[in-house]
Scaffold this active site. Structure first.
Site, PDB file in Angstrom:
ATOM      1  N   LYS A 137       0.479  -1.386  -0.060  1.00 16.34           N
ATOM      2  CA  LYS A 137       0.134   0.253   0.115  1.00 16.34           C
ATOM      3  C   LYS A 137       0.800   1.436   0.115  1.00 16.34           C
ATOM      4  O   LYS A 137       2.396   1.070   0.284  1.00 16.34           O
ATOM      5  CB  LYS A 137      -0.884   0.239   0.961  1.00 16.34           C
ATOM      6  CG  LYS A 137      -1.373  -1.001   1.534  1.00 16.34           C
ATOM      7  CD  LYS A 137      -2.274  -1.443   0.045  1.00 16.34           C
ATOM      8  CE  LYS A 137      -3.823  -2.069  -0.147  1.00 16.34           C
ATOM      9  NZ  LYS A 137      -3.454  -3.614  -0.061  1.00 16.34           N
TER      10      LYS A 137
HETATM   11  C1  LIG Z   1      -9.604  -2.442  -2.288  1.00 13.32           C
HETATM   12  C2  LIG Z   1      -9.142  -3.211  -1.267  1.00 13.32           C
HETATM   13  N1  LIG Z   1      -9.823  -2.982   0.059  1.00 13.32           N
HETATM   14  C3  LIG Z   1      -9.781  -4.485   1.149  1.00 13.32           C
HETATM   15  C4  LIG Z   1      -8.296  -5.010   1.134  1.00 13.32           C
HETATM   16  C5  LIG Z   1      -7.410  -5.415   2.135  1.00 13.32           C
HETATM   17  O1  LIG Z   1      -6.766  -4.564   2.668  1.00 13.32           O
HETATM   18  P1  LIG Z   1      -6.033  -5.713   4.626  1.00 13.32           P
HETATM   19  O2  LIG Z   1      -4.973  -6.268   3.606  1.00 13.32           O
HETATM   20  O3  LIG Z   1      -4.938  -4.652   5.066  1.00 13.32           O
HETATM   21  O4  LIG Z   1      -6.823  -6.270   5.331  1.00 13.32           O
HETATM   22  C6  LIG Z   1      -7.338  -5.079  -0.194  1.00 13.32           C
HETATM   23  C7  LIG Z   1      -5.907  -5.421   0.504  1.00 13.32           C
HETATM   24  O5  LIG Z   1      -5.482  -5.218  -0.373  1.00 13.32           O
HETATM   25  C8  LIG Z   1      -7.937  -3.546  -0.948  1.00 13.32           C
HETATM   26  O6  LIG Z   1      -7.351  -4.239  -2.529  1.00 13.32           O
END
Ligand SMILES: Cc1ncc(COP(=O)(O)O)c(C=O)c1O
Length: 399
Positions: free
Chosen positions: A192
């Site tokens: 990210k």
């Molecule tokens: C659009 C989206 N939502 C949620 C997430 C989930 O993030 P996390 O890995 O921090 O839970 C991601 C992860 O890549 C994502 O791309």
């Protein structure tokens, strides 16, 4: 051709981050404590939110948001088919029902008209979950308007969109006067724009964020940190069957230094995006990403779409060609309606999501990270142009 594989989105970690984590390790307190709280405060101020809760992923942030709002069995939540699975999983975790809609062709964000239709035909809907895909904000004015008229909460998946702007608002803050609950979930996963390895943040109004905090740490009425400090007490009460989603100080130490360099990292992202746009804009076989007026994308992902009528190979073959040239591309995302769990559980069919289905088949994401050098970016450009040049559209035979 490159001699080494170019990773898709390596993190940019400097000596400051390493020193801060080392200092935290030496400090004797490594789980949730002062660093996590400081990170919450700095992050809250950065996006201009009222309150922030640091957790261990965006998934956790979205899950505790739903729990704190009391969304559960018998309820429904409207979201988009074009997202990562966890946006929708958390609705399932709460035993609520996801109602998925199709997307707008330019941004691939959920289509407000379809959200309105879904809300009208589903009386159980309690919340809307827009995803600001690729860093480009969803069209929030009509979404807030629908939420206001139907009394719905808005939980934004901002995993991609730190720091993005919609009109004069930073994503992470509600519009002035919005009268429904509004929570926003950010991700600090390894790829990210800001990373803590794994991590996330939930922003919103203080009362709901505090409720989410209880859900995020075993449902305890005071957090573990307070129990072990000199001014804390060993006594605690469990008021809810909560989760274990807290962010450790080790991660927050990394986050604090990443936040301090976020603006510089964003400048580099935009520089790379500009290089890609200049290189691919004139190529007829390629479609470059959009940034609507009055929006500032966080440019988490550089989406390239193939114009199949002008190209002699499909997306999957294009990905293979990139890999042969040692370029680490990806696809964001395989839409939810294609995954067997959701397909079978809700009888979802591609025909119900024609825009997402069509765009999925011709999309790919190019490497994009402030850690990439100019040479890396040039290698990507060269590889893409070479593939296009070597695979012209097949001539149509005239009958
Ligand atoms: C659009 C989206 N939502 C949620 C997430 C989930 O993030 P996390 O890995 O921090 O839970 C991601 C992860 O890549 C994502 O791309």
């Amino acid at each position: 051709m490159r001699s080494e594989f170019l990773p898709f989105a390596p993190p940019l970690i400097g000596d400051e981050e390493i020193a801060e984590v080392a200092q935290t390790l030496r400090g004797g307190w490594i789980t949730t404590g002062d660093r996590a709280h400081e990170f919450e405060e700095r992050f809250r101020d950065y996006v201009g939110a009222e309150a922030a809760l640091a957790v261990n992923s965006a998934t956790a942030a979205m899950h505790v948001a739903l729990a704190a709002l009391g969304i559960g069995e018998g309820d429904a939540v409207v979201s988009t088919t074009m997202t990562f699975a966890s946006t929708i999983h958390v609705i399932e975790h709460q035993r609520a029902r996801p109602v998925l809609v199709d997307v707008e062709p330019d941004t691939l964000n959920l289509d407000p008209d379809q959200v309105e239709d879904a809300v009208k035909r589903t009386p159980e809907v309690k919340a809307i979950m827009p995803v600001h895909l690729y860093g480009h904000p969803a069209d929030m004015d009509p979404i807030y308007d629908i939420a206001h008229r139907h009394g719905l909460a808005v939980i934004e998946d901002a995993a991609h969109s730190l720091p993005a702007r919609y009109h004069d608002r930073v994503i992470g803050t509600p519009p002035p006067g919005f009268d429904q609950p509004n929570l926003v979930a950010f991700s600090f996963y390894a790829t990210k724009n800001l990373t803590t390895g794994e991590g996330g943040m939930l922003t919103g109004a203080p009362a709901i964020v505090e409720q989410a905090r209880i859900w995020s740490l075993h449902g305890m009425s005071r957090d573990a940190y307070d129990r072990y400090t000199s001014d804390g007490s060993w006594k605690y009460d469990v008021v809810l069957p909560g989760f274990k989603y807290n962010m450790a100080d080790l991660q927050a130490a990394l986050g604090l230094k990443q936040l301090a360099r976020l603006d510089a990292m964003q400048r580099r992202r935009r520089e790379i995006v500009a290089h890609y746009d200049d290189a691919f804009g004139p190529v007829e076989a390629l479609e470059t990403p959009y940034e609507r007026p009055h929006v500032r994308s966080a440019w988490h992902i550089y989406l390239l779409r193939l114009r199949r009528e002008r190209l002699g190979l499909d997306r999957d073959a294009f990905m293979t060609e990139l890999r042969k040239r040692k370029i680490g591309a990806s696809v964001h995302f395989i839409p939810i309606h294609q995954h067997s769990y959701y397909r079978h559980r809700y009888g979802l069919r591609p025909q119900s999501f024609p825009v997402a289905q069509r765009e999925y088949e011709r999309m790919l994401s190019l490497p994009l990270s402030p850690a990439h050098s100019d040479e890396d970016v040039d290698d990507v450009i060269q590889a893409v142009k070479e593939i296009v040049r070597d695979h012209p559209a097949r001539m149509r035979t005239v009958a």
